[in-house]
Write an enzyme that holds these catalytic residues in place. Sequence first.
Site, PDB file in Angstrom:
ATOM      1  N   MET A  28      -8.461  -1.352   8.638  1.00  0.00           N
ATOM      2  CA  MET A  28      -9.670  -1.383   9.480  1.00  0.00           C
ATOM      3  C   MET A  28      -9.271  -1.776  10.899  1.00  0.00           C
ATOM      4  SD  MET A  28     -12.816  -2.486   7.079  1.00  0.00           S
ATOM      5  CE  MET A  28     -12.530  -4.228   7.020  1.00  0.00           C
ATOM      6  N   ALA A  30      -7.309  -3.737  14.134  1.00  0.00           N
ATOM      7  CA  ALA A  30      -6.948  -5.100  14.540  1.00  0.00           C
ATOM      8  C   ALA A  30      -5.626  -5.461  13.853  1.00  0.00           C
ATOM      9  CB  ALA A  30      -8.050  -6.100  14.209  1.00  0.00           C
ATOM     10  N   LEU A  31      -4.673  -4.593  14.055  1.00  0.00           N
ATOM     11  CA  LEU A  31      -3.435  -4.662  13.280  1.00  0.00           C
ATOM     12  C   LEU A  31      -2.599  -5.904  13.609  1.00  0.00           C
ATOM     13  CD1 LEU A  31      -2.318  -0.914  13.446  1.00  0.00           C
ATOM     14  CD2 LEU A  31      -3.797  -2.042  11.774  1.00  0.00           C
ATOM     15  N   HIS A  35      -0.183  -5.752   8.442  1.00  0.00           N
ATOM     16  CA  HIS A  35      -0.336  -4.291   8.400  1.00  0.00           C
ATOM     17  C   HIS A  35       1.006  -3.616   8.673  1.00  0.00           C
ATOM     18  CE1 HIS A  35      -4.536  -5.501   9.702  1.00  0.00           C
ATOM     19  NE2 HIS A  35      -4.786  -4.764   8.639  1.00  0.00           N
ATOM     20  N   GLN A  59     -18.815  -1.334   3.540  1.00  0.00           N
ATOM     21  CA  GLN A  59     -18.231  -2.392   2.707  1.00  0.00           C
ATOM     22  C   GLN A  59     -18.602  -3.784   3.230  1.00  0.00           C
ATOM     23  OE1 GLN A  59     -13.974  -1.200   3.560  1.00  0.00           O
ATOM     24  NE2 GLN A  59     -13.638  -3.406   3.519  1.00  0.00           N
ATOM     25  N   GLU A 151      -1.390  -7.853  -0.719  1.00  0.00           N
ATOM     26  CA  GLU A 151      -1.804  -8.753  -1.809  1.00  0.00           C
ATOM     27  C   GLU A 151      -2.714  -9.885  -1.350  1.00  0.00           C
ATOM     28  OE1 GLU A 151       1.612 -10.097  -4.023  1.00  0.00           O
ATOM     29  OE2 GLU A 151       1.287  -8.500  -5.496  1.00  0.00           O
ATOM     30  N   GLN A 156      -8.978  -6.804  -4.346  1.00  0.00           N
ATOM     31  CA  GLN A 156      -9.115  -5.411  -3.897  1.00  0.00           C
ATOM     32  C   GLN A 156      -8.061  -4.523  -4.569  1.00  0.00           C
ATOM     33  OE1 GLN A 156     -10.237  -3.978   0.210  1.00  0.00           O
ATOM     34  NE2 GLN A 156      -8.021  -3.849   0.429  1.00  0.00           N
ATOM     35  N   SER A 188      -4.524 -12.339   9.062  1.00  0.00           N
ATOM     36  CA  SER A 188      -5.776 -11.635   8.815  1.00  0.00           C
ATOM     37  C   SER A 188      -6.353 -11.224  10.163  1.00  0.00           C
ATOM     38  CB  SER A 188      -6.762 -12.578   8.115  1.00  0.00           C
ATOM     39  OG  SER A 188      -8.079 -12.095   8.255  1.00  0.00           O
TER      40      SER A 188
HETATM   41  O1  PAF Z   1      -8.354  -4.003   3.227  1.00  0.00           O
HETATM   42  C1  PAF Z   1      -8.965  -3.382   4.118  1.00  0.00           C
HETATM   43  O2  PAF Z   1      -8.664  -3.495   5.323  1.00  0.00           O
HETATM   44  C2  PAF Z   1     -10.125  -2.471   3.746  1.00  0.00           C
HETATM   45  O3  PAF Z   1     -10.847  -3.004   2.683  1.00  0.00           O
HETATM   46  C3  PAF Z   1      -9.672  -1.038   3.444  1.00  0.00           C
HETATM   47  C4  PAF Z   1      -8.789  -0.970   2.214  1.00  0.00           C
HETATM   48  C5  PAF Z   1      -8.954  -0.462   4.648  1.00  0.00           C
HETATM   49  C6  PAF Z   1     -10.906  -0.154   3.157  1.00  0.00           C
HETATM   50  O4  PAF Z   1     -11.768  -0.121   4.257  1.00  0.00           O
END
Ligand code: PAF
Length: 292
Positions: A28, A30-31, A35, A59, A151, A156, A188
């Site tokens: 999503m 904001a790396l 990531h 979501q 993880e 998720q 995060s």
């Molecule tokens: O973990 C996330 O950043 C999100 O839940 C994902 C898997 C990109 C789905 O929008």
Amino acid sequence: MQVFNTVASLQEALAQQQGHSVGLVPTMGALHEGHLSLIMRAIEDNPVVVVSIFVNPIQFNNKEDLAKYPRTLETDLQVIGRATAASSCQIFVFAPSVEEMYPRPVDEVYHFGPVEEVMEGPRRPGHFSGVAVVVRRLFDIVKPQRAYFGEKDFQQIAIIRSLLQQIQYPIELVACPIVRADDGLALSSRNVRLSPAARAIAPTIYATLSQAVEMSRYESVEEVIEWTLSTLSSFHEVNPQPDGLRFEPEYFEIVDDATLQPILSWDEAEGIVGCIAVWLDGVRLIDMVRFK
Ligand code: PAF
């Protein structure tokens, strides 16, 4: 690196890569280094890597969280460009609009049974169904051989595993370890919303989880849970903080790492993890730790 905003343009580029395995890293934006660790792992495994950047509105069960979610596309592209500059891999960044991802109202709902009935599930109604909808859509668009998830969002990963079983797509799910700052805080995208004072004490979460792992050698599951929750809740009493800053744990559950069901004793499962959600400074932080 090439950037695509539409499904058609991405699929056209992917069609030129036929015969090469494709790794998908859904994000999503904001790396951060977490990531990047997924992207680097995907590059090791595949000659073509698609990084999706899409803040998925369906979501978010909390409108304020969606509004405040950091959106930093330009910086994200620079970060990916720099990190992958030396790689011979084809890097495709897919950054669609909401209309491109959801041209029609979404009417799919996914259910995951017991794995969604714990931890995040009851506290964020609709969240995992929303994750499943977007991840399936990405699978349908990209048709990857492998998909990479961190993880830190331990539940998720169980949800995506269950989704893959339900839809029977032959995609390998690659779970990658949490990346932490030097002081232990799990990386995060939400960390940027912490004030300096909150950021300074946030590593207490992982420090407490690490102590909980030590305690598990001689205390019961119930005692470890109670101690962890009360240590965080009473932190501000022992260490006075400015502006009423305090940890407010939402849950700490110790679960079987395969079923995510709470365990009552340390010999009840082969793999055991503890997952926590804590509010600090108006930001909801999650973390996890492995007991065995
Ligand atoms: O973990 C996330 O950043 C999100 O839940 C994902 C898997 C990109 C789905 O929008």
